[in-house]
Design a protein around this motif. Sequence first.
Motif, mmCIF file in Angstrom:
data_model
loop_
_atom_site.group_PDB
_atom_site.id
_atom_site.type_symbol
_atom_site.label_atom_id
_atom_site.label_comp_id
_atom_site.label_asym_id
_atom_site.label_seq_id
_atom_site.Cartn_x
_atom_site.Cartn_y
_atom_site.Cartn_z
ATOM 1 N N UNK A 50 -9.094 22.230 -22.422
ATOM 2 C CA UNK A 50 -7.743 22.423 -21.926
ATOM 3 C C UNK A 50 -7.473 21.459 -20.774
ATOM 4 N N UNK A 51 -6.223 21.406 -20.372
ATOM 5 C CA UNK A 51 -5.872 20.537 -19.253
ATOM 6 C C UNK A 51 -6.546 20.963 -17.956
ATOM 7 N N UNK A 52 -6.628 22.269 -17.629
ATOM 8 C CA UNK A 52 -7.358 22.654 -16.420
ATOM 9 C C UNK A 52 -8.831 22.245 -16.458
ATOM 10 N N UNK A 53 -9.439 22.311 -17.652
ATOM 11 C CA UNK A 53 -10.822 21.868 -17.769
ATOM 12 C C UNK A 53 -10.929 20.371 -17.476
ATOM 13 N N UNK A 54 -9.976 19.604 -18.006
ATOM 14 C CA UNK A 54 -9.961 18.162 -17.731
ATOM 15 C C UNK A 54 -9.730 17.898 -16.251
ATOM 16 N N UNK A 55 -8.834 18.685 -15.631
ATOM 17 C CA UNK A 55 -8.553 18.519 -14.203
ATOM 18 C C UNK A 55 -9.788 18.810 -13.366
#
Length: 243
Positions: free
Chosen positions: A215-220
């Motif tokens: 997910x985007x939070x994981x990437x962040x």
Amino acid sequence: MAEPGGRMRQLPLDLAGTPSHAEEDFLVGPSNEAAYAAIEAWPRWSDPVLRLEGPPGSGKTHLGAIWAARAGPVRIAARLVREEDVPQLAAAGAILVEDADAGPLDEPALFHLLNRVRERGGSVLITAASPPEAWGITTRDLLSRLRLAPVARLAAPDDGLFKAVLVKLFLDRQLVVDTRVVDYLAVRLERSLAAAGEAVAALDAEALSAKRRITRPMAAAWLRATGRGEGEEGEDEDEHEDG
């Protein structure tokens, strides 16, 4: 990324942590199409010597490997070219001289090699991140010879090509990732193929470990942890994205 008529070609990718230098894994876009065409034109080069220049991560190694698969050259780091090796190197007919700006050169030996190849009608592909003027060459004849050689230049991947690389890297790992993740990474990562490969491999490992999708939070969080960007603090978007 797309050829006339909308057909897709391929670009240098680092798959599952191991670089793939096969020609079918080379995505062609505006940043590298001229260089790819120059490699593809061999052996009908206008000059026995071709310089291949581009920043780190732009695909020089991959294009060199594509040419090596076609021409069957002897491969040697430029800093290792020595006078006593010139006859054997020139006799090979095709020589891939890599990373010409990565260390001190034996200038007389390189000059002799280029002359011998011209005499024999062979081919030399020289790779570097910068033009000869930046290599610290003091032999005027060698510098002149290198300047006169045709040059194929690679640039960092453009936005569309970089996103296409990220998508293909995820798909090659059998990962289906939301386009928001790709867009998020594309504007925050260093614009290089090596950086894209590292990010995809790391996120794949994290997702497997956590048994969650990427997910985007994981990437962040990964960007923050590796110092590649501030990422996004605050609410955990995973629940919203999963729901």
